[in-house]
Design a protein around this motif. Structure first.
Motif, PDB file in Angstrom:
ATOM      1  N   ILE A 132       0.819  -1.215   0.000  1.00 53.35           N
ATOM      2  CA  ILE A 132       0.000   0.000   0.000  1.00 53.35           C
ATOM      3  C   ILE A 132       0.854   1.267   0.000  1.00 53.35           C
ATOM      4  CG2 ILE A 132      -2.009  -1.098   1.035  1.00 53.35           C
ATOM      5  CD1 ILE A 132      -1.138   0.385   3.686  1.00 53.35           C
ATOM      6  N   SER A 133       2.149   1.086   0.210  1.00 56.20           N
ATOM      7  CA  SER A 133       3.086   2.203   0.114  1.00 56.20           C
ATOM      8  C   SER A 133       4.472   1.623  -0.101  1.00 56.20           C
ATOM      9  CB  SER A 133       3.054   3.064   1.380  1.00 56.20           C
ATOM     10  OG  SER A 133       3.626   2.370   2.466  1.00 56.20           O
ATOM     11  N   LYS A 134       5.434   2.487  -0.268  1.00 56.69           N
ATOM     12  CA  LYS A 134       6.801   2.030  -0.501  1.00 56.69           C
ATOM     13  C   LYS A 134       7.340   1.225   0.687  1.00 56.69           C
ATOM     14  CE  LYS A 134      10.218   5.068  -0.683  1.00 56.69           C
ATOM     15  NZ  LYS A 134      11.079   6.165  -1.114  1.00 56.69           N
ATOM     16  N   THR A 135       6.759   1.427   1.867  1.00 54.33           N
ATOM     17  CA  THR A 135       7.280   0.810   3.085  1.00 54.33           C
ATOM     18  C   THR A 135       6.319  -0.147   3.782  1.00 54.33           C
ATOM     19  OG1 THR A 135       6.519   2.679   4.402  1.00 54.33           O
ATOM     20  CG2 THR A 135       8.783   2.782   3.575  1.00 54.33           C
ATOM     21  N   THR A 136       5.147  -0.423   3.190  1.00 51.17           N
ATOM     22  CA  THR A 136       4.141  -1.200   3.913  1.00 51.17           C
ATOM     23  C   THR A 136       3.444  -2.247   3.054  1.00 51.17           C
ATOM     24  OG1 THR A 136       3.708   0.733   5.291  1.00 51.17           O
ATOM     25  CG2 THR A 136       2.100  -1.023   5.390  1.00 51.17           C
ATOM     26  N   LEU A 137       3.313  -3.453   3.624  1.00 52.97           N
ATOM     27  CA  LEU A 137       2.498  -4.542   3.070  1.00 52.97           C
ATOM     28  C   LEU A 137       1.385  -4.833   4.071  1.00 52.97           C
ATOM     29  CD1 LEU A 137       5.004  -7.347   2.008  1.00 52.97           C
ATOM     30  CD2 LEU A 137       3.447  -6.166   0.510  1.00 52.97           C
ATOM     31  N   VAL A 138       0.172  -5.063   3.601  1.00 55.29           N
ATOM     32  CA  VAL A 138      -0.917  -5.411   4.511  1.00 55.29           C
ATOM     33  C   VAL A 138      -1.580  -6.712   4.077  1.00 55.29           C
ATOM     34  CG1 VAL A 138      -1.441  -3.052   5.237  1.00 55.29           C
ATOM     35  CG2 VAL A 138      -2.624  -4.012   3.273  1.00 55.29           C
ATOM     36  N   ASN A 139      -2.095  -7.434   5.064  1.00 54.25           N
ATOM     37  CA  ASN A 139      -2.870  -8.637   4.805  1.00 54.25           C
ATOM     38  C   ASN A 139      -4.299  -8.180   4.513  1.00 54.25           C
ATOM     39  OD1 ASN A 139      -4.331 -11.043   4.915  1.00 54.25           O
ATOM     40  ND2 ASN A 139      -2.955 -11.916   6.445  1.00 54.25           N
ATOM     41  N   LEU A 140      -4.767  -8.407   3.308  1.00 55.73           N
ATOM     42  CA  LEU A 140      -6.082  -7.934   2.878  1.00 55.73           C
ATOM     43  C   LEU A 140      -7.226  -8.582   3.649  1.00 55.73           C
ATOM     44  CD1 LEU A 140      -5.299  -7.960  -0.927  1.00 55.73           C
ATOM     45  CD2 LEU A 140      -5.458  -5.939   0.550  1.00 55.73           C
ATOM     46  N   ASN A 141      -6.970  -9.719   4.279  1.00 56.38           N
ATOM     47  CA  ASN A 141      -8.004 -10.402   5.053  1.00 56.38           C
ATOM     48  C   ASN A 141      -8.325  -9.698   6.364  1.00 56.38           C
ATOM     49  OD1 ASN A 141      -8.277 -12.565   3.192  1.00 56.38           O
ATOM     50  ND2 ASN A 141      -6.400 -13.453   4.014  1.00 56.38           N
ATOM     51  N   TYR A 142      -7.477  -8.779   6.789  1.00 57.50           N
ATOM     52  CA  TYR A 142      -7.661  -8.132   8.093  1.00 57.50           C
ATOM     53  C   TYR A 142      -8.001  -6.648   7.988  1.00 57.50           C
ATOM     54  CZ  TYR A 142      -5.664 -12.463   9.816  1.00 57.50           C
ATOM     55  OH  TYR A 142      -5.432 -13.776  10.098  1.00 57.50           O
ATOM     56  N   ILE A 143      -8.493  -6.208   6.841  1.00 53.61           N
ATOM     57  CA  ILE A 143      -8.908  -4.811   6.709  1.00 53.61           C
ATOM     58  C   ILE A 143     -10.209  -4.620   7.478  1.00 53.61           C
ATOM     59  CG2 ILE A 143      -9.698  -3.019   5.118  1.00 53.61           C
ATOM     60  CD1 ILE A 143      -7.885  -4.285   2.995  1.00 53.61           C
ATOM     61  N   ASP A 144     -10.199  -3.634   8.376  1.00 53.33           N
ATOM     62  CA  ASP A 144     -11.387  -3.332   9.174  1.00 53.33           C
ATOM     63  C   ASP A 144     -12.155  -2.160   8.575  1.00 53.33           C
ATOM     64  OD1 ASP A 144     -13.074  -3.850  11.391  1.00 53.33           O
ATOM     65  OD2 ASP A 144     -12.190  -2.160  12.468  1.00 53.33           O
ATOM     66  N   GLY A 145     -11.425  -1.203   8.019  1.00 55.29           N
ATOM     67  CA  GLY A 145     -12.088  -0.052   7.425  1.00 55.29           C
ATOM     68  C   GLY A 145     -11.096   0.859   6.727  1.00 55.29           C
ATOM     69  N   ILE A 146     -11.640   1.813   5.967  1.00 54.28           N
ATOM     70  CA  ILE A 146     -10.818   2.804   5.281  1.00 54.28           C
ATOM     71  C   ILE A 146     -11.471   4.169   5.455  1.00 54.28           C
ATOM     72  CG2 ILE A 146      -9.721   1.326   3.560  1.00 54.28           C
ATOM     73  CD1 ILE A 146     -11.954   2.099   1.631  1.00 54.28           C
ATOM     74  N   GLU A 147     -10.633   5.195   5.470  1.00 52.59           N
ATOM     75  CA  GLU A 147     -11.126   6.561   5.578  1.00 52.59           C
ATOM     76  C   GLU A 147     -10.416   7.414   4.538  1.00 52.59           C
ATOM     77  OE1 GLU A 147     -10.338   7.971   9.531  1.00 52.59           O
ATOM     78  OE2 GLU A 147     -11.536   6.391  10.463  1.00 52.59           O
ATOM     79  N   ALA A 148     -11.166   8.310   3.910  1.00 54.60           N
ATOM     80  CA  ALA A 148     -10.555   9.250   2.969  1.00 54.60           C
ATOM     81  C   ALA A 148      -9.649  10.174   3.760  1.00 54.60           C
ATOM     82  CB  ALA A 148     -11.622  10.041   2.243  1.00 54.60           C
ATOM     83  N   SER A 149      -8.540  10.554   3.165  1.00 57.23           N
ATOM     84  CA  SER A 149      -7.574  11.378   3.874  1.00 57.23           C
ATOM     85  C   SER A 149      -7.101  12.507   2.980  1.00 57.23           C
ATOM     86  CB  SER A 149      -6.404  10.501   4.308  1.00 57.23           C
ATOM     87  OG  SER A 149      -5.541  11.209   5.147  1.00 57.23           O
ATOM     88  N   PHE A 150      -6.175  13.283   3.473  1.00 63.91           N
ATOM     89  CA  PHE A 150      -5.664  14.450   2.750  1.00 63.91           C
ATOM     90  C   PHE A 150      -4.849  14.040   1.528  1.00 63.91           C
ATOM     91  CE2 PHE A 150      -2.599  13.161   5.897  1.00 63.91           C
ATOM     92  CZ  PHE A 150      -1.392  13.206   5.233  1.00 63.91           C
ATOM     93  N   GLY A 151      -4.805  14.895   0.549  1.00 63.11           N
ATOM     94  CA  GLY A 151      -3.951  14.700  -0.615  1.00 63.11           C
ATOM     95  C   GLY A 151      -4.299  13.509  -1.473  1.00 63.11           C
TER      96      GLY A 151
END
Length: 144
Positions: A96-115
């Motif tokens: 999801i970024s140059k420095t982060t990998l996430v397990n898609l099975n554990y997404i709880d929610g998303i929020e719109a952010s700046f930029g």
């Protein structure tokens, strides 16, 4: 069952080829072992080496040049680089970024952010931003 191992210089990862007349229970068990072993990640906690499987890992992030693996309640350190872990954990993980990998099975929610970014919240409480570079593939995964 017969087995043969060949050492090949320059090979980046092991490659298994099975010759069989039919798919037997032994062959199925062997395939299961091979697939399971490819999704194992070793991590360090103090002086101890911990074995983690794909479902144990919520997020992997590089912080201060160290690779940190976040699980449900604990975090561990890895000697491997993020790109190496990304190759091991291909199935349910997304960068999801140059420095982060996430397990898609554990997404709880998303929020719109700046930029134009999004804040991703995992079920264990970890949060990180989806950068603009990785946002299109993340939105595609979500069906947005």
């Amino acid at each position: 069952m017969n087995a043969e191992i060949k050492i090949v210089n320059g090979l980046e990862e092991p490659f298994v080829k099975i010759y069989t007349a039919s798919i037997t229970d032994d062959i199925q068990n062997l395939l299961s072992l091979i697939k399971a072993s490819s999704n194992i990640v070793t991590a360090l906690q103090d002086e101890r080496t911990i074995i983690l499987k794909e479902p144990d890992i919520y997020m992997i992030r590089v912080e201060n040049e160290k690779t940190i693996i976040y699980c449900k309640e604990k975090k561990y350190y890895s000697k491997k680089r993020l790109c190496e872990l990304e190759n091991i954990l291909k199935h349910s993980f997304m960068k999801i970024s140059k420095t982060t990998l996430v397990n898609l099975n554990y997404i709880d929610g998303i929020e719109a952010s700046f930029g134009g970014t999004m804040l991703l919240i995992l079920k264990n409480g970890c949060k990180d931003y989806v950068s603009r570079k990785y946002l299109p593939s993340f939105k595609k995964y979500l069906g947005l």
